[in-house]
Motif scaffolding. Structure first.
Motif, mmCIF file in Angstrom:
data_model
loop_
_atom_site.group_PDB
_atom_site.id
_atom_site.type_symbol
_atom_site.label_atom_id
_atom_site.label_comp_id
_atom_site.label_asym_id
_atom_site.label_seq_id
_atom_site.Cartn_x
_atom_site.Cartn_y
_atom_site.Cartn_z
ATOM 1 N N TRP A 1 -58.857 7.523 15.685
ATOM 2 C CA TRP A 1 -57.870 6.770 14.917
ATOM 3 C C TRP A 1 -56.459 7.309 15.093
ATOM 4 C CZ3 TRP A 1 -58.370 2.028 13.509
ATOM 5 C CH2 TRP A 1 -59.652 1.509 13.307
ATOM 6 N N HIS A 2 -56.321 8.588 15.411
ATOM 7 C CA HIS A 2 -55.001 9.114 15.751
ATOM 8 C C HIS A 2 -54.487 8.429 17.013
ATOM 9 C CE1 HIS A 2 -52.423 12.340 17.742
ATOM 10 N NE2 HIS A 2 -51.737 11.983 16.685
ATOM 11 N N ALA A 3 -55.349 8.321 18.024
ATOM 12 C CA ALA A 3 -54.952 7.649 19.272
ATOM 13 C C ALA A 3 -54.695 6.168 19.027
ATOM 14 C CB ALA A 3 -56.037 7.847 20.327
ATOM 15 N N LEU A 4 -55.542 5.518 18.249
ATOM 16 C CA LEU A 4 -55.354 4.096 17.985
ATOM 17 C C LEU A 4 -54.069 3.834 17.214
ATOM 18 C CD1 LEU A 4 -59.020 3.089 17.100
ATOM 19 C CD2 LEU A 4 -57.646 2.103 18.950
ATOM 20 N N GLY A 5 -53.779 4.681 16.221
ATOM 21 C CA GLY A 5 -52.552 4.498 15.452
ATOM 22 C C GLY A 5 -51.316 4.559 16.327
ATOM 23 N N ARG A 6 -51.277 5.517 17.228
ATOM 24 C CA ARG A 6 -50.130 5.642 18.127
ATOM 25 C C ARG A 6 -50.031 4.433 19.067
ATOM 26 N NH1 ARG A 6 -48.144 11.062 18.559
ATOM 27 N NH2 ARG A 6 -47.592 10.737 20.749
ATOM 28 N N GLU A 7 -51.172 3.923 19.505
ATOM 29 C CA GLU A 7 -51.156 2.757 20.391
ATOM 30 C C GLU A 7 -50.743 1.506 19.620
ATOM 31 O OE1 GLU A 7 -51.429 0.389 23.780
ATOM 32 O OE2 GLU A 7 -51.211 2.556 23.516
ATOM 33 N N PHE A 8 -51.202 1.360 18.379
ATOM 34 C CA PHE A 8 -50.739 0.228 17.565
ATOM 35 C C PHE A 8 -49.212 0.257 17.452
ATOM 36 C CE2 PHE A 8 -54.918 0.535 14.936
ATOM 37 C CZ PHE A 8 -55.611 -0.166 15.913
ATOM 38 N N ALA A 9 -48.667 1.451 17.189
ATOM 39 C CA ALA A 9 -47.214 1.590 17.066
ATOM 40 C C ALA A 9 -46.520 1.273 18.389
ATOM 41 C CB ALA A 9 -46.858 2.995 16.594
ATOM 42 N N ARG A 10 -47.092 1.725 19.491
ATOM 43 C CA ARG A 10 -46.493 1.439 20.807
ATOM 44 C C ARG A 10 -46.461 -0.060 21.072
ATOM 45 N NH1 ARG A 10 -47.242 0.146 25.800
ATOM 46 N NH2 ARG A 10 -49.418 -0.432 25.426
ATOM 47 N N GLN A 11 -47.446 -0.783 20.547
ATOM 48 C CA GLN A 11 -47.498 -2.222 20.730
ATOM 49 C C GLN A 11 -46.593 -2.969 19.743
ATOM 50 O OE1 GLN A 11 -51.598 -3.589 20.770
ATOM 51 N NE2 GLN A 11 -52.186 -2.181 22.403
ATOM 52 N N GLY A 12 -45.867 -2.231 18.897
ATOM 53 C CA GLY A 12 -44.863 -2.852 18.044
ATOM 54 C C GLY A 12 -45.224 -3.025 16.590
ATOM 55 N N HIS A 13 -46.344 -2.474 16.145
ATOM 56 C CA HIS A 13 -46.771 -2.644 14.762
ATOM 57 C C HIS A 13 -46.293 -1.458 13.907
ATOM 58 C CE1 HIS A 13 -49.171 -6.000 16.140
ATOM 59 N NE2 HIS A 13 -49.636 -5.226 17.112
ATOM 60 N N ALA A 14 -46.171 -1.679 12.614
ATOM 61 C CA ALA A 14 -45.749 -0.635 11.675
ATOM 62 C C ALA A 14 -46.993 0.083 11.166
ATOM 63 C CB ALA A 14 -44.972 -1.254 10.514
ATOM 64 N N VAL A 15 -47.111 1.363 11.490
ATOM 65 C CA VAL A 15 -48.334 2.105 11.204
ATOM 66 C C VAL A 15 -48.037 3.285 10.293
ATOM 67 C CG1 VAL A 15 -50.294 3.354 12.202
ATOM 68 C CG2 VAL A 15 -49.240 1.464 13.478
ATOM 69 N N THR A 16 -48.827 3.399 9.228
ATOM 70 C CA THR A 16 -48.801 4.573 8.352
ATOM 71 C C THR A 16 -50.168 5.231 8.413
ATOM 72 O OG1 THR A 16 -47.206 3.565 6.844
ATOM 73 C CG2 THR A 16 -48.494 5.412 5.997
ATOM 74 N N HIS A 17 -50.193 6.537 8.629
ATOM 75 C CA HIS A 17 -51.454 7.275 8.745
ATOM 76 C C HIS A 17 -51.497 8.313 7.626
ATOM 77 C CE1 HIS A 17 -54.641 8.300 11.988
ATOM 78 N NE2 HIS A 17 -55.093 8.627 10.787
ATOM 79 N N VAL A 18 -52.462 8.171 6.721
ATOM 80 C CA VAL A 18 -52.644 9.096 5.605
ATOM 81 C C VAL A 18 -53.815 10.010 5.939
ATOM 82 C CG1 VAL A 18 -53.097 9.311 3.130
ATOM 83 C CG2 VAL A 18 -51.782 7.357 3.997
ATOM 84 N N SER A 19 -53.593 11.317 5.790
ATOM 85 C CA SER A 19 -54.643 12.268 6.155
ATOM 86 C C SER A 19 -54.507 13.549 5.343
ATOM 87 C CB SER A 19 -54.569 12.586 7.658
ATOM 88 O OG SER A 19 -53.309 13.153 7.991
ATOM 89 N N ARG A 20 -55.420 14.464 5.576
ATOM 90 C CA ARG A 20 -55.448 15.722 4.847
ATOM 91 C C ARG A 20 -54.270 16.609 5.238
ATOM 92 N NH1 ARG A 20 -59.521 20.930 5.642
ATOM 93 N NH2 ARG A 20 -58.409 22.259 4.160
ATOM 94 N N ALA A 21 -53.661 17.220 4.251
ATOM 95 C CA ALA A 21 -52.564 18.161 4.499
ATOM 96 C C ALA A 21 -53.076 19.390 5.240
ATOM 97 C CB ALA A 21 -51.908 18.565 3.180
ATOM 98 N N HIS A 22 -52.173 19.984 6.028
ATOM 99 C CA HIS A 22 -52.498 21.194 6.788
ATOM 100 C C HIS A 22 -51.248 22.059 6.830
ATOM 101 C CE1 HIS A 22 -53.328 23.738 10.326
ATOM 102 N NE2 HIS A 22 -54.606 23.532 10.055
ATOM 103 N N PRO A 23 -51.382 23.386 6.728
ATOM 104 C CA PRO A 23 -50.186 24.238 6.685
ATOM 105 C C PRO A 23 -49.295 24.142 7.919
ATOM 106 C CG PRO A 23 -52.217 25.551 6.854
ATOM 107 C CD PRO A 23 -52.617 24.158 6.514
ATOM 108 N N ASP A 24 -49.835 23.710 9.042
ATOM 109 C CA ASP A 24 -49.028 23.591 10.256
ATOM 110 C C ASP A 24 -48.395 22.210 10.417
ATOM 111 O OD1 ASP A 24 -49.697 26.186 10.881
ATOM 112 O OD2 ASP A 24 -51.295 25.628 12.271
#
Length: 391
Positions: A29-52
């Motif tokens: 889904w990380h790869a798909l989200g970036r590809e959706f955005a590349r194709q012109g769509h507005a993408v928000t990805h919610v995920s677990r926080a990480h210190p880095d």
């Protein structure tokens, strides 16, 4: 030209995105989200926080929002409790959207606001009764025919709302096929359900029968928090590996995509002896290895047959047999000794993987999202997006 979509993707409570700690679902889904955005769509990805990782950023055209999550617990009830708390946190940061993709247990139950998008539930494991609880507007998407069939058995009335869309391969995995070493590779979680102990036993038998100049390399996390079988299982594997005189290497976890691809490219054979009858849904690591030109040897789980044809682009062994290690050893030994057959499988496996390119799989999802946007109520009958992915 259809207008761009607003797509929200909500990942689970236990692994961050980008997939710093692995996870097939997070990686896909990380790869798909970036590809959706590349194709012109507005993408928000919610995920677990990480210190880095920052709490909020825009990366690759995707807006990331990260909320506090948890290390994966061992007990199922604690896992559900953590998912509930995380889902409540994630719900507070959801933007207005056309579609809401999620693989969390609780969010499809909690989020009922139409403004947050039509629920597009990614069913990443065999359903266990929860799908009956979800609202009738929810769409169920999975990645292989056996899981699709399990969804339909659980919710027969949802036939028009079930989608089969496979995981994609990001461009970094689709590399030229080169000369491989005499290496059998396993990449995945080190957990009893993955059959890693069976693989070491099979390889040890091959050694005892006279196989020489081959190595078995095992890559993957063993800690509970990363989905592994824990220190006792790691110790069991290490003790079995020691008996091979260095022919078996436990390399530990590897989450860097470039280094993982190199592992795939160096291996002539990729073994995935999973015993998880109701745990496996697709086998993304198998497809990644095939994309680099490794010939796969897998257990007889039905979900692998969506892309693996025995004798054509890979091989299977009967993990349900009385002595599965003997069957696995026979298949691995046969391919190790038969270079022409091994090379035919490698070439066919490499070719098969080209059908799973990220751009084409992402477009399949987008077309489905657009179809759903046009049919905001009941979905009229089975449609083309319900069909199994054709190679």
């Amino acid at each position: 030209m259809k207008p761009p979509l607003r797509i929200t993707i909500v990942q689970g409570a236990f692994l961050p995105v980008p997939p710093l700690l692995g996870g097939a679902v997070e990686k896909a889904w990380h790869a798909l989200g970036r590809e959706f955005a590349r194709q012109g769509h507005a993408v928000t990805h919610v995920s677990r926080a990480h210190p880095d990782l920052p709490a909020e950023e825009i990366d690759g055209g995707v807006r990331h929002r990260r909320v506090a999550g948890f290390a994966a617990p061992r007990s199922s009830w604690r896992l559900k409790l953590c998912d509930l708390v995380y889902s409540l946190r994630a719900r507070r940061v959801l933007p207005a959207a056309d579609v809401l993709v999620t693989n969390t247990f609780w969010l499809p139950l909690l989020e009922r606001r139409p403004s947050r998008g039509r629920p597009y539930v990614h069913v990443a494991r065999y359903p266990k009764g929860q799908l009956r609880l979800y609202p009738r507007r929810a769409v169920f998407q999975t990645v292989s025919a056996p899981i699709r069939d399990a969804i339909l058995r659980e919710v027969p009335s949802a036939a028009a709302r079930v989608r089969l869309q496979p995981y994609p391969l990001a461009p970094g995995y689709l590399v030229p096929r080169g000369e491989a070493e005499r290496v059998v590779l396993y990449a995945g979680r080190l957990h009893p359900e993955k059959g890693v102990h069976l693989l070491i036993e099979a390889f040890a038998r091959l050694q005892a029968a006279g196989l020489r100049d081959w190595k078995l390399r095992i890559v993957g996390p063993w800690e509970y928090a990363q989905g592994g079988g824990g220190p006792a299982y790691r110790a069991r594997l290490a003790a079995a590996a020691e008996q091979t005189g260095g022919a078996v290497e436990l390399a530990g976890p590897l989450f860097d995509e470039g280094r993982l691809v190199q592992e795939y490219r160096q291996a002539a054979l990729f073994a995935y002896p999973s015993l998880a009858e109701r745990g496996e849904t697709f086998g993304l690591a198998i497809l990644e290895a095939m994309a680099a030109g490794a010939a796969p040897v897998v257990s007889a789980l039905a979900c692998f047959r969506d892309f693996l044809e025995p004798g054509i682009n890979g091989a299977i062994f009967d993990h349900r047999a009385a002595d599965p290690a003997a069957g696995l050893a026979a298949v691995l030994g046969g391919l190790a000794e038969d270079a022409p057959r091994r090379e035919r499988l490698r070439a066919a496996a490499w070719e098969t993987a080209r059908s799973y390119q990220l751009s084409s799989i992402a477009l399949r999802f987008v077309r489905d999202f657009q179809f759903l946007q046009e049919h905001t109520g009941e979905i009229p009958g089975p449609n083309r997006t319900c069909n199994i992915f054709s190679r």
